[in-house]
Design a protein around this motif. Structure first.
Motif, PDB file in Angstrom:
ATOM      1  N   ARG A   1      22.138 -43.885  15.660  1.00  0.00           N
ATOM      2  CA  ARG A   1      22.143 -43.587  17.094  1.00  0.00           C
ATOM      3  C   ARG A   1      20.798 -43.023  17.558  1.00  0.00           C
ATOM      4  O   ARG A   1      20.290 -43.412  18.599  1.00  0.00           O
ATOM      5  CB  ARG A   1      23.272 -42.609  17.393  1.00  0.00           C
ATOM      6  CG  ARG A   1      23.417 -42.268  18.844  1.00  0.00           C
ATOM      7  CD  ARG A   1      24.639 -41.379  19.051  1.00  0.00           C
ATOM      8  NE  ARG A   1      24.667 -40.804  20.361  1.00  0.00           N
ATOM      9  CZ  ARG A   1      25.233 -41.360  21.409  1.00  0.00           C
ATOM     10  NH1 ARG A   1      25.805 -42.535  21.298  1.00  0.00           N
ATOM     11  NH2 ARG A   1      25.226 -40.751  22.583  1.00  0.00           N
ATOM     12  N   ASP A   2      20.206 -42.120  16.774  1.00  0.00           N
ATOM     13  CA  ASP A   2      18.930 -41.535  17.193  1.00  0.00           C
ATOM     14  C   ASP A   2      17.801 -42.569  17.166  1.00  0.00           C
ATOM     15  O   ASP A   2      16.898 -42.526  17.983  1.00  0.00           O
ATOM     16  CB  ASP A   2      18.577 -40.299  16.364  1.00  0.00           C
ATOM     17  CG  ASP A   2      18.404 -40.585  14.884  1.00  0.00           C
ATOM     18  OD1 ASP A   2      18.933 -41.602  14.408  1.00  0.00           O
ATOM     19  OD2 ASP A   2      17.742 -39.774  14.208  1.00  0.00           O
TER      20      ASP A   2
ATOM     21  N   LYS B   1      18.281 -44.659  20.344  1.00  0.00           N
ATOM     22  CA  LYS B   1      17.814 -43.883  21.500  1.00  0.00           C
ATOM     23  C   LYS B   1      16.293 -43.835  21.543  1.00  0.00           C
ATOM     24  O   LYS B   1      15.686 -43.924  22.613  1.00  0.00           O
ATOM     25  CB  LYS B   1      18.368 -42.458  21.443  1.00  0.00           C
ATOM     26  CG  LYS B   1      19.768 -42.311  21.914  1.00  0.00           C
ATOM     27  CD  LYS B   1      20.156 -40.837  21.912  1.00  0.00           C
ATOM     28  CE  LYS B   1      21.490 -40.605  22.505  1.00  0.00           C
ATOM     29  NZ  LYS B   1      21.855 -39.181  22.504  1.00  0.00           N
TER      30      LYS B   1
ATOM     31  N   SER C   1      14.135 -45.245  24.588  1.00  0.00           N
ATOM     32  CA  SER C   1      13.206 -44.394  25.341  1.00  0.00           C
ATOM     33  C   SER C   1      11.769 -44.900  25.192  1.00  0.00           C
ATOM     34  O   SER C   1      10.980 -44.804  26.135  1.00  0.00           O
ATOM     35  CB  SER C   1      13.322 -42.931  24.909  1.00  0.00           C
ATOM     36  OG  SER C   1      12.951 -42.763  23.575  1.00  0.00           O
TER      37      SER C   1
ATOM     38  N   ASN D   1      11.670 -36.980  20.661  1.00  0.00           N
ATOM     39  CA  ASN D   1      11.750 -37.900  19.526  1.00  0.00           C
ATOM     40  C   ASN D   1      10.915 -37.445  18.341  1.00  0.00           C
ATOM     41  O   ASN D   1      10.556 -38.262  17.489  1.00  0.00           O
ATOM     42  CB  ASN D   1      11.306 -39.294  19.968  1.00  0.00           C
ATOM     43  CG  ASN D   1      12.202 -39.849  21.033  1.00  0.00           C
ATOM     44  OD1 ASN D   1      13.391 -40.021  20.824  1.00  0.00           O
ATOM     45  ND2 ASN D   1      11.641 -40.116  22.202  1.00  0.00           N
TER      46      ASN D   1
END
Length: 155
Positions: A31-32, A35, A39, A85
């Motif tokens: 998931r990260d 993302k 982004s 991030n």
């Protein structure tokens, strides 16, 4: 000519990020990481808009807003991306992305110094564009490496 090169390279980065997202969507993408890629896609589109529309020139001429204030807004937005991030960036070849931001910073510094007439040289626009292009190339290399690491990690 260099302006179009910047836009084409940034759109290539956008395409590569979307391709990585779509390719990895069917596989095991954390998931990260998704993302981060999403982004990164939006930050890259933001860069496309900055390079194409040049809002810092518009705001300076129309509303007498200093380029320094506009660049501070750009810096704040990119810093937010960087901080949000940081874990993923540090786990990967962060030297590439740091080099990218250094090159973009040098291009912005040249723009600020030449617009403020603090330094005067005839090729400031070309040098600024070269720093931008080099920064975009490092940006693309970072995502190529990131995509490759995702693929290797999943095997």
């Amino acid at each position: 000519m260099l302006e179009y090169t910047k836009i084409v390279l940034l759109l290539l980065v956008c395409f590569f990020i979307l391709f990585t997202l779509l390719k990895q969507k069917n596989e095991c993408l954390k998931r990260d990481e998704s993302k981060f890629l999403l982004s990164s896609f939006f930050i890259t589109l933001f860069l496309v808009l900055i390079f194409e529309i040049k809002p810092h020139h518009f705001l300076r001429h129309t509303f007498s807003i200093s380029n320094l204030i506009t660049y501070f807004f750009y810096f704040a937005l990119v810093s937010l991306y960087f901080i949000k991030n940081a874990k993923i960036i540090i786990r990967n070849k962060y030297l590439l992305i740091i080099t990218t931001f250094i090159l973009f910073g040098l291009a912005n510094a040249i723009d600020l110094l030449s617009d403020g007439r603090l330094i005067e040289f005839s090729y400031s626009e070309i040098i600024e564009d070269i720093f931008h292009i080099l920064g975009i190339v490092y940006w693309l290399l970072f995502f190529v490496d990131f995509s490759r690491r995702i693929k290797i990690k999943d095997l």
